[in-house]
Every structure is written in C-alpha cells, then in structure tokens.
Design a protein around this motif. Structure first.
Motif, PDB file in Angstrom:
ATOM      1  N   LEU A 330       0.828  -1.211   0.000  1.00  0.00           N
ATOM      2  CA  LEU A 330       0.000   0.000   0.000  1.00  0.00           C
ATOM      3  C   LEU A 330       0.859   1.257   0.000  1.00  0.00           C
ATOM      4  CD1 LEU A 330      -2.806  -1.088   2.506  1.00  0.00           C
ATOM      5  CD2 LEU A 330      -3.028  -0.774   0.034  1.00  0.00           C
ATOM      6  N   ILE A 331       1.985   1.210   0.720  1.00  0.00           N
ATOM      7  CA  ILE A 331       2.903   2.356   0.720  1.00  0.00           C
ATOM      8  C   ILE A 331       3.434   2.608  -0.690  1.00  0.00           C
ATOM      9  CG2 ILE A 331       5.196   3.132   1.477  1.00  0.00           C
ATOM     10  CD1 ILE A 331       4.615   1.809   4.176  1.00  0.00           C
ATOM     11  N   LYS A 332       3.849   1.541  -1.351  1.00  0.00           N
ATOM     12  CA  LYS A 332       4.349   1.685  -2.726  1.00  0.00           C
ATOM     13  C   LYS A 332       3.268   2.225  -3.654  1.00  0.00           C
ATOM     14  CE  LYS A 332       6.576  -0.766  -6.512  1.00  0.00           C
ATOM     15  NZ  LYS A 332       6.957  -2.058  -7.096  1.00  0.00           N
ATOM     16  N   LEU A 333       2.058   1.719  -3.533  1.00  0.00           N
ATOM     17  CA  LEU A 333       0.957   2.170  -4.371  1.00  0.00           C
ATOM     18  C   LEU A 333       0.650   3.643  -4.131  1.00  0.00           C
ATOM     19  CD1 LEU A 333      -1.268   1.442  -6.403  1.00  0.00           C
ATOM     20  CD2 LEU A 333      -2.701   0.754  -4.468  1.00  0.00           C
ATOM     21  N   PHE A 334       0.677   4.058  -2.871  1.00  0.00           N
ATOM     22  CA  PHE A 334       0.407   5.459  -2.524  1.00  0.00           C
ATOM     23  C   PHE A 334       1.434   6.384  -3.170  1.00  0.00           C
ATOM     24  CE2 PHE A 334       1.374   9.042   0.357  1.00  0.00           C
ATOM     25  CZ  PHE A 334       0.162   9.718   0.296  1.00  0.00           C
ATOM     26  N   PHE A 335       2.704   5.998  -3.097  1.00  0.00           N
ATOM     27  CA  PHE A 335       3.748   6.871  -3.643  1.00  0.00           C
ATOM     28  C   PHE A 335       3.807   6.816  -5.171  1.00  0.00           C
ATOM     29  CE2 PHE A 335       5.132   7.136   0.725  1.00  0.00           C
ATOM     30  CZ  PHE A 335       5.625   8.436   0.799  1.00  0.00           C
ATOM     31  N   ILE A 336       3.185   5.811  -5.780  1.00  0.00           N
ATOM     32  CA  ILE A 336       3.034   5.828  -7.241  1.00  0.00           C
ATOM     33  C   ILE A 336       2.180   7.034  -7.637  1.00  0.00           C
ATOM     34  CG2 ILE A 336       1.904   4.662  -9.174  1.00  0.00           C
ATOM     35  CD1 ILE A 336       4.528   3.431  -8.590  1.00  0.00           C
ATOM     36  N   PHE A 337       1.103   7.262  -6.894  1.00  0.00           N
ATOM     37  CA  PHE A 337       0.244   8.419  -7.162  1.00  0.00           C
ATOM     38  C   PHE A 337       0.985   9.729  -6.880  1.00  0.00           C
ATOM     39  CE2 PHE A 337      -2.982   5.101  -6.563  1.00  0.00           C
ATOM     40  CZ  PHE A 337      -3.837   5.383  -7.610  1.00  0.00           C
ATOM     41  N   ILE A 338       1.745   9.755  -5.799  1.00  0.00           N
ATOM     42  CA  ILE A 338       2.511  10.955  -5.466  1.00  0.00           C
ATOM     43  C   ILE A 338       3.531  11.251  -6.568  1.00  0.00           C
ATOM     44  CG2 ILE A 338       4.119  11.997  -3.834  1.00  0.00           C
ATOM     45  CD1 ILE A 338       1.287  11.765  -2.769  1.00  0.00           C
ATOM     46  N   GLY A 339       4.234  10.210  -7.016  1.00  0.00           N
ATOM     47  CA  GLY A 339       5.212  10.396  -8.078  1.00  0.00           C
ATOM     48  C   GLY A 339       4.574  10.878  -9.369  1.00  0.00           C
ATOM     49  N   TYR A 341       1.973  12.649  -9.651  1.00  0.00           N
ATOM     50  CA  TYR A 341       1.576  14.050  -9.479  1.00  0.00           C
ATOM     51  C   TYR A 341       2.754  14.990  -9.721  1.00  0.00           C
ATOM     52  CZ  TYR A 341       0.061  18.328  -7.112  1.00  0.00           C
ATOM     53  OH  TYR A 341      -0.249  19.625  -6.807  1.00  0.00           O
ATOM     54  N   PHE A 342       3.936  14.606  -9.240  1.00  0.00           N
ATOM     55  CA  PHE A 342       5.094  15.492  -9.345  1.00  0.00           C
ATOM     56  C   PHE A 342       5.856  15.347 -10.658  1.00  0.00           C
ATOM     57  CE2 PHE A 342       4.701  15.593  -4.663  1.00  0.00           C
ATOM     58  CZ  PHE A 342       4.755  16.970  -4.477  1.00  0.00           C
ATOM     59  N   PHE A 343       5.657  14.256 -11.406  1.00  0.00           N
ATOM     60  CA  PHE A 343       6.383  14.061 -12.643  1.00  0.00           C
ATOM     61  C   PHE A 343       6.183  15.229 -13.606  1.00  0.00           C
ATOM     62  CE2 PHE A 343       6.818   9.180 -12.498  1.00  0.00           C
ATOM     63  CZ  PHE A 343       8.032   9.321 -11.855  1.00  0.00           C
ATOM     64  N   PHE A 352      13.718  11.189 -10.971  1.00  0.00           N
ATOM     65  CA  PHE A 352      14.490   9.968 -11.197  1.00  0.00           C
ATOM     66  C   PHE A 352      15.673   9.907 -10.236  1.00  0.00           C
ATOM     67  CE2 PHE A 352      17.787   7.641 -13.696  1.00  0.00           C
ATOM     68  CZ  PHE A 352      17.129   6.429 -13.799  1.00  0.00           C
ATOM     69  N   PHE A 353      16.382  11.017 -10.090  1.00  0.00           N
ATOM     70  CA  PHE A 353      17.540  11.054  -9.196  1.00  0.00           C
ATOM     71  C   PHE A 353      17.118  10.936  -7.728  1.00  0.00           C
ATOM     72  CE2 PHE A 353      19.808  13.545 -12.697  1.00  0.00           C
ATOM     73  CZ  PHE A 353      20.496  12.422 -13.121  1.00  0.00           C
TER      74      PHE A 353
END
Length: 389
Positions: A330-339, A341-343, A352-353
């Motif tokens: 769930l943590i990984k899935l949550f940060f997929i959405f966060i990433g 958003y910021f991409f 990436f860095f």
C-alpha cells in the motif's frame, strides 16, 4: 528576415507525425477525453494486474511453497527469477502476435497463457511441473505487459496519453497488493494447501480480461488502418473522440505515420542501431542505461523475496508477515500516485535522481540491520518502507 522566414517555414512543416490526436491546430484547447476512452484504457491497464499479482503472490507464497515441496534455495531462486526470463521471450513475441492477431487478440492470447500457467502451477506435484507452469505464466505476463501501453497510447488523444499510460504502472502495483492480500484470504488453510489456492486465484483476472477483450474493448484504430479497415477505424475513433469531431483527419495522420515508419525501416534497418549517429547514440545510452539502473537497483529481488527478508528480520508469524507485506504494498501504491503528481510538475529527471538516491539509502540501512545484534524487525520494515516509497 531570412531567419524569421526559415522559422516560419519550419513551423508550417510540422506534421505531428505518429500522433493521431485532436490537439493539432493552434493547440490552445486540447481534445476532451471521453468516458469510453477512460473505460478502454482501464480495461487494458487491468491486464498489468496479472504481473503484479504474480509478483505479490510469489513473494507471499514463496516460503510456503519452499516448505511444502521441500525445495532448495537454488530451486526457489530459479523459480522466482525465471519469470523475468520467460517474460522477455513473451515480450519479444508480442510484436508479432499483436500485428497478426490485433491488439485484442494479443490480450486474449496473453490471458490464456497466464491461465494455463496458473493452473499448472497450482496443481504441480513436482518441481518440473511447477517450472512448466512458470513458463506459461512468464510468456503471458511478458506479452501482455508489452501490449498494454501500446494499446492505451493508440486509443488516447496525445494530450492525455502520458497520464493514461501510467495507469498500467498503477494497475501493476494494485496487482502486487492483491497478491500480498491473497495470503490473508487463505490464512486459515494449511500451508501445503494455501499456496495452491493463492496461485489459482490468479486465474480470475485474466478470465475477466478475456471477457473485456471480446465484449468491451474495441480494436486499436492504428491496427485497423494498417490492415486497410479504415471504416472500422473511423467507427472506433468516433467512440474515442468527442461527438462531431472530424475523425477523417486522424485516419489520415495514422496512414501517414505508418507509411513513414515503413519507409524508415526499409531505408535504415539495423544501421540505426549498429551504427548510430552521435545524437541517436546518446538516446540509446540514456534509454538502455535507465532500463539497466531500474533493474540494478534490486527492485525485483526485493519484491520476489520480500517474505524471506521479513522473516530474516525477526517477523516469523505467517499472519504478521502477510500484514507487513500488505502495508508495504500500500505504501508503494500510494507513492506511485505521489510520483505521478510530481512528474509533470517537477520533471522526470529530478524525480528519477531522488528515487535512486532514496533507494540507495534504504538499501544501505537494510543491509546494516542484518549486521546489528539488537532487535531489527522495526528498523528493517522502515527501511523497506523507505525503499518502496
């Protein structure tokens, strides 16, 4: 004046080649995305759940499988790692399958292969049969995962294409969480039986995928045009674009793009790869280097052997291990959405860095925990959470 005229001429020569979108023209108002486009993209992304589920269930059931079939560490490693090898073969074959059978046909073939593999795995009585099932699962995963972004890109307007293609990555991580959760579903069963049901449960998603490919999803407009079925392509495009939109222009752009690709392949062939120009060499270096770094960071190893890592950290209860795996998923899935958003706001390169730096720190901390003499469960879990974040 000459320079200005050259710039103006260059602007007039833009053709948007390869893009059958609706935001050509002045570009001030992108084409609105339709509900059917979202529906079809969702159906295609659902296919990525198959790989995600296999990663999750393999990690969750890995220790149960090892104890039940009395496998050696080497046999478990081969079973886990072979999926990527078989998936590579499936991905290489996906191009031929998708061009001959269509995108929908490719989805169906991938799903059937996955179902066959899942059934063989769950019914296996020896290691050889288990690996035979793994072969079919890998072929289905590789071919299916390769066609997902292609199909989504071919049905999406360019203004929304990038966002919709990321649905495959989200679906993959949803599948991982579902795979982890399968351990909780069959927690009350004996370990010798539980892993079989956990693998068998993976046949549900590809079965749904077959139904969607036959009765819900349309064929790719690009594939239809490439086969000379322009009227059918127009019918599909009218579902994908707002009412009243002139799809004839999109069909023209698709035909033009295909013709240019064929001409480029005939004129350049493998020379572009074997003898690249400096600019193309840089593109190859960045593309291949990024792919290598994505694997070299150890994400597959950690995901497939996650339950073993958690067990080594001191969490030996089957129920506690399942809980930890679900939380990490769930943590990984949550940060997929966060990433995601910021991409588009911070750019791909900085993110990436930051991602690589975070994983490097997490791996160092995780390594330190296994050299510490004190209780290390909480520290290991926190390190894993940082890594997947």
């Amino acid at each position: 004046m000459t320079d200005n005229a050259g710039v103006a001429g260059a602007r007039l020569e833009q053709t948007h080649e390869g893009e059958f979108h609706g935001d050509h023209g002045d570009g001030s108002v992108p084409v609105a995305i339709t509900s059917k486009t979202k529906l079809f993209a969702f159906c295609a992304a659902l296919n990525s759940c198959n790989l995600g589920y296999d990663i999750g269930v393999s990690s969750e059931a890995g220790m149960l499988l090892k104890d039940s079939m009395m496998l050696s560490d080497t046999q478990v490693e081969i079973f886990m790692g072979s999926l990527n090898l078989f998936a590579m073969v499936g991905a290489l074959l996906s191009h031929v399958i998708a061009d001959r059978s269509g995108r929908r046909g490719a989805f169906i073939i991938a799903a059937v292969s996955f179902i066959i593999g899942v059934i063989i795995q769950s019914a296996a009585q020896n290691y050889g049969t288990l690996m035979a099932g793994r072969l079919f699962v890998g072929l289905g995963v590789g071919s299916g995962l390769a066609i997902d972004p292609v199909y989504i890109a071919e049905i999406s307007p360019a203004a929304h294409r990038g966002r919709l293609v990321t649905w495959s990555e989200i679906a993959l991580n949803v599948g991982i969480v579902l795979g982890f959760a399968s351990g909780a579903i069959f927690y009350s069963l004996p370990s010798d039986t539980a892993w079989r049901y956990m693998f068998a449960l993976g046949a549900i998603l590809p079965t749904i995928m077959i139904f969607l490919a036959i009765f819900v999803m349309p064929e790719s407009p690009r594939w239809l045009v490439s086969k000379g079925k322009e009227e059918e392509a127009k019918d599909v495009l009218q579902k994908l674009y707002p009412g009243g939109y002139n799809v004839d222009h999109i069909v023209y752009e698709i035909k033009e793009s295909i013709e240019r690709e064929v001409a480029a392949e005939k004129s350049l062939g493998w020379d572009m790869i074997l003898f690249p120009t400096p600019a193309f060499r840089r593109m190859l270096f960045v593309g291949i280097g990024s792919a290598i770094s994505q694997q070299a960071c150890g994400v597959d190893a950690l995901q497939y052997f996650l339950v073993f890592i958690v067990n080594e950290s001191g969490i030996e209860s089957r129920g506690a291990q399942t809980t930890v795996l679900i939380i990490l998923g769930l943590i990984k899935l949550f940060f997929i959405f966060i990433g995601g958003y910021f991409f588009d706001r911070k750019g791909r390169r900085p993110m990436f860095f930051i991602s690589l730096l975070g994983m490097m720190v997490a791996l160092v901390l995780l390594s330190i925990t296994f050299f510490a003499n004190a209780t290390k469960s909480a520290f290991a879990v926190c390190s894993l959470a940082l890594y997947f974040a």
